[in-house]
Design an enzyme around this catalytic site. Structure first.
Site, PDB file in Angstrom:
ATOM      1  N   GLN A 195      15.698  -8.390  -2.772  1.00 56.12           N
ATOM      2  CA  GLN A 195      14.181  -8.939  -2.888  1.00 56.12           C
ATOM      3  C   GLN A 195      14.065 -10.235  -3.510  1.00 56.12           C
ATOM      4  O   GLN A 195      13.108 -10.619  -4.351  1.00 56.12           O
ATOM      5  CB  GLN A 195      13.395  -7.716  -2.671  1.00 56.12           C
ATOM      6  N   HIS A 246       4.743   1.801  -7.769  1.00 51.46           N
ATOM      7  CA  HIS A 246       4.240   1.304  -8.078  1.00 51.46           C
ATOM      8  C   HIS A 246       3.524   1.881  -9.058  1.00 51.46           C
ATOM      9  O   HIS A 246       3.032   0.088  -9.650  1.00 51.46           O
ATOM     10  CB  HIS A 246       3.341   0.545  -6.737  1.00 51.46           C
ATOM     11  N   LYS A 283      13.873  -1.927  -7.186  1.00 46.68           N
ATOM     12  CA  LYS A 283      14.841  -0.966  -6.026  1.00 46.68           C
ATOM     13  C   LYS A 283      15.193  -2.153  -5.236  1.00 46.68           C
ATOM     14  O   LYS A 283      16.505  -1.747  -4.540  1.00 46.68           O
ATOM     15  CB  LYS A 283      13.575  -0.118  -5.425  1.00 46.68           C
ATOM     16  N   GLY A 332       0.808  -1.220   0.139  1.00 44.38           N
ATOM     17  CA  GLY A 332      -0.129  -0.020  -0.082  1.00 44.38           C
ATOM     18  C   GLY A 332       0.930   1.059   0.087  1.00 44.38           C
ATOM     19  O   GLY A 332       2.535   1.185   0.052  1.00 44.38           O
ATOM     20  N   SER A 385      10.176   6.094  -2.673  1.00 43.93           N
ATOM     21  CA  SER A 385       9.610   4.741  -1.860  1.00 43.93           C
ATOM     22  C   SER A 385       8.507   5.545  -0.984  1.00 43.93           C
ATOM     23  O   SER A 385       8.987   5.754  -0.658  1.00 43.93           O
ATOM     24  CB  SER A 385      11.201   4.355  -1.209  1.00 43.93           C
TER      25      SER A 385
HETATM   26  O1  PAF Z   1       8.391  -4.667  -1.845  1.00 43.09           O
HETATM   27  C1  PAF Z   1       6.989  -5.253  -1.176  1.00 43.09           C
HETATM   28  O2  PAF Z   1       6.537  -4.068  -1.114  1.00 43.09           O
HETATM   29  C2  PAF Z   1       7.112  -5.949   0.252  1.00 43.09           C
HETATM   30  O3  PAF Z   1       8.168  -6.818   0.319  1.00 43.09           O
HETATM   31  C3  PAF Z   1       6.157  -7.183  -0.704  1.00 43.09           C
HETATM   32  C4  PAF Z   1       6.535  -7.827  -2.379  1.00 43.09           C
HETATM   33  C5  PAF Z   1       5.147  -6.701  -1.226  1.00 43.09           C
HETATM   34  C6  PAF Z   1       5.945  -8.731   0.278  1.00 43.09           C
HETATM   35  O4  PAF Z   1       4.925  -8.018   1.499  1.00 43.09           O
END
Ligand code: PAF
Length: 277
Positions: free
Chosen positions: A153, A37, A149, A31, A185
Site C-alpha cells: 500500500q 496508528h 506494515k 478507525g 493491526s
Molecule cells: O491503511 C489503512 O488503514 C487504509 O488502507 C487507508 C490508507 C486508511 C485507506 O482507507
C-alpha cells in the site's frame, strides 16, 4: 479538537487556518485506533503545525466476502485517543459524501497492484488509491503518514503521488509490535489468546530470516524454507516473498534494498507482516 463530518465543513476549517499554520500533517485511518496508528499520529503531531486524522472505513477496498460489515468500530475511544494525542481536526465523512455513482476511478498499476496482496485481493488497491487520492486532496496535506506494515500500500501510494504529480510527501513509519513481536493491526482484535500465541510465529520467522542474513545466507529459497519451519503452527501461509524495494522478486537478498513480506491466516484471520533488510 474539531470533529468534522462533512466535506464543506473540512474545507471551511482548513480555509480558516492562517497560512503560517497551514503546514498540514495527515494520518488516514479506518478507525479502531491502536498504538500503531498512535505512533503515526505522534510523529505527524511533532512534524506539523496542523494535524488532521481521518476515520473512514472505505468500502471500495473491501472485496466481496471480506470483513467490511464486521470491521471493528470504536468511535468513542478513537475520539479520545485523537483528542489526547493533540489532533486538530478529526475528519469522519460518510460514504455518501465520499463517493458518488458512476464516478471516475483510479486503477492500481497492472503489475505492482496485482501481485502479493493484489493477487488474492484483486481490486483492493484500486479502492485504496481512490480513497487516498480523495483524502489527500481534501486534507490539503503537506505530509501524509503511512505504516510500513502495509508495505505494498505504501509503495503504491508513493507511486500515485509520483505519477499524478501530487504535492504531498508520503512519510513511511516503522511497524509497531506488541511485547511478543506481533505487528499491531486492527484485525488482531479477532484473535483468541491461543491464536495470538500461534501468530507470534510470524515475527519469529522474520527474526530467523534476519539471523540467516546476518550469517551471510542470502538465498531467498533458503530463507523462505527456514521461515516456513518456524511458522509450523500457522494455519495457512499465503505467501512469503522476498522482493526489492520496487517489489521485484529476488533470488538473492540484497542488503539495503530488500523486503521480506509475509501473509498468513490464523483462525481465519488474515495477517500480514514484513521486514525491510
Ligand atoms: O491503511 C489503512 O488503514 C487504509 O488502507 C487507508 C490508507 C486508511 C485507506 O482507507
Amino acid at each position: 479538537m474539531q470533529i468534522i463530518k462533512s466535506i464543506d465543513g473540512l474545507k471551511r476549517a482548513i480555509d480558516k487556518i492562517t497560512i503560517d499554520d497551514r503546514d498540514i500533517g495527515f494520518v488516514p485511518t479506518m478507525g479502531a485506533l491502536h498504538s500503531g496508528h498512535l505512533s503515526l499520529i505522534r510523529r505527524a503531531r511533532e512534524e506539523s503545525t496542523t494535524l488532521i486524522v481521518s476515520i473512514f472505513v472505505n468500502p471500495t477496498q473491501f472485496l466481496e466476502g471480506e470483513d467490511l460489515d464486521n470491521y471493528p468500530k470504536r468511535e468513542e475511544s478513537d475520539r479520545k485517543i485523537c483528542e489526547v494525542a493533540g489532533v486538530d481536526i478529526l475528519f469522519m465523512p460518510s460514504i455518501d459524501d465520499m463517493y458518488s455513482k458512476d464516478e471516475l476511478s483510479i486503477s492500481a498499476p497492472s503489475i505492482r497492484g496485482y501481485i502479493l496482496e493484489g493477487t488474492k485481493r484483486a481490486g483492493h488497491f484500486d479502492g485504496v488509491l481512490q480513497i487516498v487520492m480523495k483524502l489527500l486532496n481534501l486534507s490539503r496535506a503537506d505530509r501524509a503518514y503511512f505504516g510500513k506494515k502495509d508495505a505494498q500500500q505504501l509503495a503504491l501510494v508513493m507511486q500515485m503521488v509520483r505519477d499524478y504529480f501530487l504535492d504531498c510527501e508520503i512519510v513511511p513509519c516503522e511497524i509497531i509490535r506488541d511485547e511478543y513481536g506481533l505487528a499491531l493491526s486492527s484485525r488482531n482484535a479477532y484473535l483468541s489468546d491461543e491464536q495470538k500465541s500461534r501468530a507470534y510465529q510470524i515475527s519469529k520467522s522474520l527474526k530467523r530470516a534476519t539471523q540467516l542474513v546476518l550469517s551471510g545466507r542470502l538465498e531467498s529459497h533458503d530463507i523462505i524454507s527456514n521461515m516456513r519451519l518456524v511458522m509450523s503452527d500457522i494455519d495457512e501461509i499465503e505467501y512469503i516473498s522476498i522482493v526489492d524495494r520496487a517489489f521485484r522478486p529476488l533470488d538473492t537478498l540484497e542488503i539495503g534494498n530488500s523486503m521480506i513480506l509475509v501473509a498468513v491466516k490464523v483462525g481465519g484471520v488474515r495477517l500480514i507482516d514484513n521486514i525491510w533488510i
